[in-house]
Enzyme design. Sequence first.
Site, short mmCIF file in Angstrom:
data_model
loop_
_atom_site.label_atom_id
_atom_site.label_comp_id
_atom_site.label_asym_id
_atom_site.label_seq_id
_atom_site.Cartn_x
_atom_site.Cartn_y
_atom_site.Cartn_z
N TYR A 15 0.84 -1.10 0.07
CA TYR A 15 0.13 0.10 0.02
C TYR A 15 0.95 1.22 0.13
CZ TYR A 15 -3.18 3.72 1.99
OH TYR A 15 -3.63 4.91 1.98
N ASP A 51 -20.29 4.83 21.21
CA ASP A 51 -20.03 6.28 21.98
C ASP A 51 -18.77 6.71 21.29
OD1 ASP A 51 -20.16 7.31 24.48
OD2 ASP A 51 -19.37 5.89 25.44
N LEU A 92 -31.19 12.16 20.84
CA LEU A 92 -32.15 10.96 21.30
C LEU A 92 -32.50 11.19 22.73
CD1 LEU A 92 -30.19 7.95 19.56
CD2 LEU A 92 -32.29 8.85 18.66
N CYS A 95 15.06 4.63 43.90
CA CYS A 95 16.52 4.99 44.19
C CYS A 95 16.43 6.01 45.13
CB CYS A 95 17.11 5.50 42.90
SG CYS A 95 16.36 7.07 42.25
N GLU A 132 -29.88 -0.66 16.42
CA GLU A 132 -28.40 -0.30 16.00
C GLU A 132 -27.49 -0.27 17.32
OE1 GLU A 132 -28.20 3.41 13.65
OE2 GLU A 132 -29.83 2.74 12.32
N TYR A 191 -24.89 6.35 10.33
CA TYR A 191 -26.10 5.80 10.68
C TYR A 191 -27.38 6.55 10.48
CZ TYR A 191 -25.23 8.90 14.83
OH TYR A 191 -24.79 10.10 15.41
N CYS A 222 11.88 8.99 44.23
CA CYS A 222 11.85 7.93 43.46
C CYS A 222 11.73 6.75 44.44
CB CYS A 222 12.93 7.62 42.56
SG CYS A 222 13.05 6.18 41.67
N CYS A 279 11.69 10.68 37.71
CA CYS A 279 12.76 10.49 38.53
C CYS A 279 14.03 10.98 37.66
CB CYS A 279 13.00 8.89 38.73
SG CYS A 279 14.80 8.64 39.62
N LYS A 330 -30.01 2.88 27.38
CA LYS A 330 -28.92 2.87 27.78
C LYS A 330 -28.52 1.82 28.71
CE LYS A 330 -26.86 7.01 27.05
NZ LYS A 330 -26.53 8.10 27.78
N CYS A 348 19.36 5.66 37.78
CA CYS A 348 18.04 4.89 38.89
C CYS A 348 18.07 3.65 38.35
CB CYS A 348 16.55 5.69 38.56
SG CYS A 348 15.50 4.89 39.33
N LYS A 352 -25.51 1.95 19.68
CA LYS A 352 -25.28 3.31 20.22
C LYS A 352 -23.75 3.26 20.30
CE LYS A 352 -26.99 7.22 22.65
NZ LYS A 352 -25.82 7.70 23.07
S1 IVH Z 1 -29.33 8.62 15.58
C1 IVH Z 1 -32.19 11.69 14.32
N1 IVH Z 1 -28.01 6.40 15.73
O1 IVH Z 1 -26.28 9.04 20.26
C2 IVH Z 1 -30.82 10.68 14.53
N2 IVH Z 1 -27.47 8.10 17.17
O2 IVH Z 1 -27.67 10.18 22.65
C3 IVH Z 1 -30.52 10.75 15.85
N3 IVH Z 1 -25.42 7.82 18.61
O3 IVH Z 1 -26.06 12.43 19.06
C4 IVH Z 1 -29.23 9.95 16.15
N4 IVH Z 1 -25.04 5.85 17.86
O4 IVH Z 1 -24.20 11.07 18.44
C5 IVH Z 1 -28.16 7.47 16.09
N5 IVH Z 1 -26.91 4.29 15.96
C6 IVH Z 1 -27.01 5.74 16.28
C7 IVH Z 1 -26.02 6.11 17.31
C8 IVH Z 1 -26.38 7.53 17.68
C9 IVH Z 1 -24.69 6.71 18.80
C10 IVH Z 1 -25.20 9.23 19.28
C11 IVH Z 1 -25.25 10.49 18.42
C12 IVH Z 1 -26.70 11.18 19.08
C13 IVH Z 1 -26.38 10.37 20.46
C14 IVH Z 1 -27.76 10.92 21.19
#
Ligand code: IVH
Length: 679
Positions: free
Chosen positions: A45, A127, A92, A421, A123, A237, A418, A436, A324, A441, A125
């Site tokens: 690559y 982070d 959300l 030492c 889906e 998403y 330290c 240190c 959550k 040391c 969520k």
């Molecule tokens: S949908 C209208 N899908 O969660 C669409 N959000 O707590 C709104 N997030 O601001 C978002 N995974 O940053 C959606 N599969 C997912 C997500 C997702 C993570 C985050 C996103 C949103 C926050 C809300």
Amino acid sequence: MEEDSLFAEEKERSLSEAENLRRTIRHHEYLYYVLDAPAISDGEYDKLVRRLREIEAAYPEAVPADSPTRRVGGEAAGLFSPVTHLTPLLSLSNAYSAGELRAFDKRVREALPPGSKVEYVMEPKIDGLACSLLYEKGRLVRAATRGDGTTGEDVTANVRTIKAVPLVLRLPEAEVPQLLDVRGEVYMPRAAFVRLNEARVEAGEAEFANPRNAAAGSLRQLDSSVTAGRSLSFFAYYIGDGAGSFDLHSDNLAFLQKAGFKVSENYQVVPGIEEAIAYIENFDKVRPGLSYDTDGAVLKVNSVPQQRRLGATGKDPRWAIAYKYPPEQAETILEDIVWRTGRTGVLTPTGVLAPVRLSGSVISRATLHNIDFIRGKGIKLGDRVVINKAAEIIPEVLFVVESARTGEEKEVAIPTQCPDCGGPVVRKEGEAALRCTNPHCPALGREGLIHFASREAMNIEGCGPSLLAQLQEKGLVKDAADLYALTEEEAANLERMGEKSGAKLIKAIAASKEAGLDRLLFALGIRHVGAKAARTLAETFGSLKALQQADEKELAAVSDIGPKIAQSILTYFSVPGNQRLLEKLEAAGVKTVWDKKSVGKAQPLAGKTFVFTGTLPTLGRSEAQALALGAGAKCSSSVSKKTDYVVAGEEAGSKLAKAHALGVAVIDEAAFLKMLAEK
Ligand code: IVH
């Protein structure tokens, strides 16, 4: 005249070669960063990219803005300036129980015509941070953070460096929409997070608390080359209102996938709320094994017309909700803090905890990172603390239960000496790390030796920390080169050793002379030179001599070797003590040239993909992965049909189950080590 036309011909040929290269490179980036299924080696690559850069340097006027070479260093002028989203980026609302999810479903159905069938898309969520990516005629023109939902910040220059984000959509001409607003999450994979924090500790910088903070910090860099080095990724998403939108959200996801985006492999269409709840229960078992952090699951009404009818309240859509998961936490007492000096002289604190069960294992230690972390959380000795597992691996103190204080708790003192030492400890301005200052040391030598002999470095079997401590105490070994002067008799006379084990140790030490230049460079413990950089340096310079003679410019010209690494290498070679050590190693017969043939021999796992799960009897997770990578294997954090072996230890959970379900071979640590030893 003739020369002119020759030149024009040559130029035309070069430009068409460049266009082909761009297409090929884009394709390989897609395979690597989006599908996680590379078809060529990193070296191949790099070669393609080098060739493209060469042509582009000759014809700079003909370089398109979306060339793969232009991810870094594009227009950064508008970085962080406010951007008004085409349509607001919604957030959300949250649910924490099955009851709340059923109530959500009821609200949805009540707002739709009676008898409407409501399908949900489930889906993960992710982070990370929400971003909107705007494509005009298939080209990325703007990336913005969510901000307050209406106005975000322009982060185009930084988002362009994320290789999972296509600069050009992978669609046939006829299907390219005029405008496409892709919404998704910028995140940092767990492995990249662990690597980044390790490097930050080395450099005396404060660690990031979790992958999300690391992603946010990386996206907010003024210098996009810093962002480029942070291995961020992106999951799409949602498609913002407008062109490119289908009638089903699941079709939108399929379209995004087709257009070259990474879409979570774990999404699923379910016929109703009970199946949605079942998905959430099941996904909780899957998510510890993913390569990225998730904090929940998102439910979305699949029908886009239904979504429109439902609309939004304030900043949350009525057609989606986030479930959550409760964070995995445990409460215990912080009994003590021990400071340990590492091989770079940095002192790191570890919390000693009253043992407590967390995520299936008993935890008695937690990382406290550095003094800023301790102060920032207001941690005192004797405190009741809540811990969790950061990025699944290292337990970490989340917060102090202040209401449980008795008044007996003690302030944590900053060590002034330290622990090894007794030498003075300093803290450089702007650095979180305590160091240190004693160049002699014993910790530096001790930890340096442990690193030198370790599996990932010179791989000297049987030469672990306690044996090395004995050798140092007896004055037999002062530096790494002294190992090669040890005699069988000396080794046999050590505690818990005998004639046979002594002979075995000497044989292992002698064998390590052939470890190769890459391992040697890593073993030296040059600051910032990890296994990967060591390999690149060995490949590029071919010998220790050549590397020693390289100047700053030559070093910095090597791809992946930034100015910090270059400077650190120069500093290392300029220290007379280090020069003497290298001479001694060379005189002892340690191989200091790069031998390509030895690479083939040392790669018994080439082409195989491994997943590690559970607690292995002797190897740590990252140690096992480093060994596998060093032997030519690929490591993944999730099991798929492409996985060749799952190495399972105690308390292996969902990954093991998935391996069985897919018929992937499951082996234990012993079998793995045996495979490594095979030539
Ligand atoms: S949908 C209208 N899908 O969660 C669409 N959000 O707590 C709104 N997030 O601001 C978002 N995974 O940053 C959606 N599969 C997912 C997500 C997702 C993570 C985050 C996103 C949103 C926050 C809300």
